[in-house]
Design an enzyme around this catalytic site. Structure first.
Site, PDB file in Angstrom:
ATOM      1  N   CYS A 170     -10.015 -16.442   5.107  1.00 18.17           N
ATOM      2  CA  CYS A 170      -8.851 -16.358   5.871  1.00 18.17           C
ATOM      3  C   CYS A 170      -9.263 -16.649   7.359  1.00 18.17           C
ATOM      4  O   CYS A 170     -10.428 -16.345   7.869  1.00 18.17           O
ATOM      5  CB  CYS A 170      -8.440 -14.623   5.952  1.00 18.17           C
ATOM      6  SG  CYS A 170      -7.899 -14.301   4.236  1.00 18.17           S
ATOM      7  N   CYS A 215     -12.103  -4.055  11.605  1.00 22.72           N
ATOM      8  CA  CYS A 215     -11.609  -4.715  10.342  1.00 22.72           C
ATOM      9  C   CYS A 215     -11.692  -6.243  11.071  1.00 22.72           C
ATOM     10  O   CYS A 215     -11.381  -6.717  11.959  1.00 22.72           O
ATOM     11  CB  CYS A 215     -10.163  -4.606  10.265  1.00 22.72           C
ATOM     12  SG  CYS A 215      -9.737  -2.883   9.789  1.00 22.72           S
ATOM     13  N   CYS A 269     -16.312   2.634   5.018  1.00 25.50           N
ATOM     14  CA  CYS A 269     -15.430   1.129   4.861  1.00 25.50           C
ATOM     15  C   CYS A 269     -16.881   0.393   4.109  1.00 25.50           C
ATOM     16  O   CYS A 269     -17.851   0.205   4.540  1.00 25.50           O
ATOM     17  CB  CYS A 269     -15.146   0.493   6.131  1.00 25.50           C
ATOM     18  SG  CYS A 269     -14.763  -1.260   5.732  1.00 25.50           S
TER      19      CYS A 269
END
Ligand code: SAH
Length: 353
Positions: free
Chosen positions: A127, A342, A116
């Site tokens: 966000c 994540c 990743c």
């Protein structure tokens, strides 16, 4: 199959060969240095296959040249910190040449080694549910700094990387040229299949269509996270300038132009966007759309108090989509125990705590 991507010049601003350079560019550089062309191939092999960090590492090169060229370094990062999770995931804090730190995650399974990668130092999108967004934005990563992350994980695990996901720190479509150059290099020079790479974006007006022109075979994943505009604006500030209809229109063009199915990522936040009516609303938007929904149960971050839905609520959402013939899967993020999942990556070194 060759990528229709602009390849980055070796000598952009410097005379130093860097990761991201093609065989032709390295050969041209070697010749500029008064060396025979075949040394370009050697440089290429040592750069991408042997983990050479500077010209002086390349022992097949003449000693005299190596000594003179000691200062020619390839822009590799150094591993500043490693966090190892019980599931085998390792999160790396990599120190760049200017002292900034980026996070990269290596996720091994029996069959795959997925990296990743970050595309920026920090992220400007802010966000509300994402740790990276809380830390602000510093700068775009250079092509070599993106490729370096993949090679570093490959070297650390002593195993070939099979998959790359642009889901680390940053918004890849705000650094589109360097991301495209890195995709080209990872495919052609490092040998990772285009279809084994995924670029994840929150969506930047005009950029999804722009990306489509390149007819990438890599997968595009779009972070949707909400089934209607109001909810999306609540979670993603940039959505205020990007109505859902416009985002969907660009996504439809993307599918048309590339012939590739697209992934919609949908973060699941308990009570907020995980009720059956949300699934129904989402299904209505995606009816007939060549796409796949990837549900991501929220990974907790300290700054906000969203809740991760329990298994029952997740299963209910999955079933509601399946009943409406929407292709769906759930991503149970790896590396949760070391804040490597994540949304848990941060720009600061505090993350090693
Ligand atoms: N800027 C890109 C890449 C971000 S990271 C994008 O927005 O797509 C990859 C995915 O992780 C995105 O879908 C992102 O929204 C999601 N994510 C961010 N914070 C999260 C969290 N706390 N829990 C679970 N997923 C999160």
């Amino acid at each position: 199959m060759s990528l229709q991507l602009a390849s980055q010049s070796v000598s952009q601003g410097t005379s130093t060969p860097r990761l991201g350079a093609s065989l032709e560019e390295l050969t041209a550089w070697v010749q500029e240095q008064g060396q025979p062309a075949y040394r370009g191939k050697q440089l290429y092999q040592w750069l991408y296959g042997q983990g050479a960090r500077s010209l002086s590492d390349i022992t097949v090169f003449p000693k005299k040249w190596r000594e003179n060229a000691e200062a020619v370094d390839f822009g590799r990062s150094t591993v500043h910190h490693r966090s190892i999770a019980p599931d085998g995931t390792i999160k790396y804090l990599l120190k760049l040449s200017d002292g900034n730190i980026v996070e990269t995650v290596g996720m091994p399974t029996q069959k795959r080694l997925t990296v990743c990668v970050s595309s920026q130092v920090g992220c400007p999108m802010a966000c509300d549910f994402c740790a990276t967004g809380k830390g602000g934005f510093l700068r775009n990563l250079e092509t070599h700094e993106i490729v370096d992350q993949v090679l570093t994980v490959q070297e650390e695990f002593d195993r070939r990387v099979s998959n790359v996901v642009f889901m680390g720190m940053g918004e890849p479509l705000l650094n589109i040229d360097n991301v495209l150059a890195a995709l080209r290099c990872l495919n052609e020079d490092v040998g990772i299949g285009q279809r084994s790479m995924t670029v994840s974006t929150v969506g930047i007006p005009g950029h999804v269509r722009r990306l489509a022109q390149h007819k990438l075979q890599a997968t595009l994943a779009v972070s949707l996270h909400a089934s209607n505009q109001a909810l999306r604006e609540q979670l993603i500030p940039s959505a205020r300038q990007y109505p859902l209809e416009d985002l969907f229109a660009e996504c439809r063009d993307y599918v048309k132009l590339t012939g590739r199915r697209l992934t919609f990522e949908y973060l699941l936040l308990a009570e907020l966007n995980d009720r059956p009516e949300h699934a129904e609303e989402l299904a209505q938007h995606l009816r007939g759309f060549q796409s796949h929904v990837n549900l991501i149960p929220y990974n907790p971050i300290s700054e906000v108090d969203y809740q991760r839905p329990d298994r029952r609520r997740i299963d209910r959402f999955v079933r509601a989509l399946e009943e409406r013939h929407i292709a769906v899967s759930v991503r149970y993020s790896k590396g949760l125990d070391v804040d490597a999942a994540c949304g848990q990556l941060r720009a600061s070194q505090n993350s090693q705590a």
